[in-house]
Scaffold this active site. Structure first.
Site, mmCIF file in Angstrom:
data_model
loop_
_atom_site.group_PDB
_atom_site.id
_atom_site.type_symbol
_atom_site.label_atom_id
_atom_site.label_comp_id
_atom_site.label_asym_id
_atom_site.label_seq_id
_atom_site.Cartn_x
_atom_site.Cartn_y
_atom_site.Cartn_z
ATOM 1 N N GLU A 145 -3.507 -8.076 -2.043
ATOM 2 C CA GLU A 145 -2.476 -7.052 -2.288
ATOM 3 C C GLU A 145 -1.203 -7.325 -1.468
ATOM 4 O O GLU A 145 -1.174 -8.210 -0.600
ATOM 5 C CB GLU A 145 -3.059 -5.662 -2.015
ATOM 6 C CG GLU A 145 -3.622 -5.001 -3.262
ATOM 7 C CD GLU A 145 -2.575 -4.875 -4.381
ATOM 8 O OE1 GLU A 145 -1.351 -4.902 -4.084
ATOM 9 O OE2 GLU A 145 -2.965 -4.781 -5.560
ATOM 10 N N HIS A 146 -0.207 -6.499 -1.736
ATOM 11 C CA HIS A 146 1.138 -6.730 -1.173
ATOM 12 C C HIS A 146 1.130 -6.888 0.351
ATOM 13 O O HIS A 146 0.385 -6.236 1.062
ATOM 14 C CB HIS A 146 2.068 -5.572 -1.557
ATOM 15 C CG HIS A 146 1.580 -4.255 -1.042
ATOM 16 N ND1 HIS A 146 1.913 -3.775 0.194
ATOM 17 C CD2 HIS A 146 0.748 -3.340 -1.600
ATOM 18 C CE1 HIS A 146 1.322 -2.618 0.387
ATOM 19 N NE2 HIS A 146 0.605 -2.335 -0.681
ATOM 20 N N ASP A 147 1.958 -7.785 0.816
ATOM 21 C CA ASP A 147 2.260 -7.982 2.234
ATOM 22 C C ASP A 147 1.118 -8.528 3.083
ATOM 23 O O ASP A 147 1.182 -8.466 4.320
ATOM 24 C CB ASP A 147 2.803 -6.671 2.855
ATOM 25 C CG ASP A 147 4.034 -6.177 2.107
ATOM 26 O OD1 ASP A 147 4.936 -6.996 1.870
ATOM 27 O OD2 ASP A 147 4.075 -4.986 1.719
#
Ligand SMILES: CC(C)(COP(=O)(O)OP(=O)(O)OC[C@H]1O[C@@H](n2cnc3c(N)ncnc32)[C@H](O)[C@@H]1OP(=O)(O)O)[C@@H](O)C(=O)NCCC(=O)NCCS
Length: 218
Positions: A145-147
């Site tokens: 997922e993001h980041d």
């Protein structure tokens, strides 16, 4: 021989992950570039299953160093990632470059640039803001997922889920189907067992498993 191999690719490793790599190369339309396989040893059954020329053990690589041939790290890992890492570092030291593989069915956010020699296998999903170091393997169906930040040589095994902002240290293995809660830090060289649910930070080199994941007492 050197001349024939210029600008081609050589697969390192002849086991199960090598067959997954072969099929990824076929899906990318790159299979014709593959000159063969270098592996410590391969049984007749493994050679038949892979269906690519066996070139010999690692020592044969020396004669191709500096020819422009590209390598593909097809050594898998089911726990410690050390064999994949050692092979990669040794070959980089000899001057070889490694191909970055992204299966056509993998989805990668536009702002993500995987490190050299990284592999995103079929149906892997990598969201915005993710940093992917060199020689990272994001295996079939894994979700990053993001980041998130994945250090060099990390293996996110098939079907694992890293929630947003997870930081995975160099050479760690996140087991198949494991789930790591958002913002968690996983130490370098740690091993997360298959199916674990990680809700606390994991120290360097630890082996954790279960739900919630706990450290194995050696
Ligand atoms: C966690 C792991 C590294 C431990 O491997 P190991 O050291 O060989 O462990 P063992 O198989 O000897 O098992 C030791 C104990 O841990 C338990 N155990 C092993 N893996 C476990 C897991 N993922 N979750 C819960 N318990 C686990 C075993 O049942 C055993 O328990 P017991 O002592 O009560 O009998 C391994 O089982 C694992 O999950 N590896 C990840 C596999 C993976 O991701 N493959 C992906 C390929 S794409």
């Amino acid at each position: 021989m050197v001349h024939e191999l210029q600008n081609g690719q050589i697969i390192l490793g002849g086991g199960g992950h090598a067959r997954v790599v072969r099929d990824t190369l076929r899906a990318l339309g790159w299979l014709a570039r593959v000159r063969g396989v270098v592996a410590l040893s391969m049984s007749e059954a493994e050679r038949v299953a892979l269906g690519l020329p066996y070139l010999g053990a690692d020592a044969v690589l020396e004669s191709w160093a500096g020819t422009g041939i590209e390598l593909i790290n097809a050594v898998g890992s089911v726990g410690a990632t050390i064999r994949r890492r050692e092979l990669y570092e040794r070959c980089r030291g000899m001057g070889f470059g490694f191909a970055t593989l992204i299966h056509p069915s993998a989805w990668l956010a536009g702002d993500v640039e995987p490190g050299a020699g990284s592999q995103l296998m079929a149906k892997a999903l990598v969201q915005s803001g993710v940093a992917v170091g060199e020689n990272v393997l994001i295996n079939s169906g894994a979700i990053v997922e993001h980041d998130c930040r994945l250090g060099a040589h990390v293996h996110v095994a098939s079907g694992a889920v890293l929630c947003g902002g997870v930081c995975v240290g160099e050479g760690a293995h996140v087991g198949a189907g494991a789930v790591v809660r958002q913002g968690i830090g996983i130490g370098a060289g740690a091993v997360i067992g298959a199916g674990a649910v990680v809700v606390r930070n994991v120290r360097d080199g630890a082996v954790v498993m279960g739900c919630p994941a706990g450290e194995r007492v050696r």
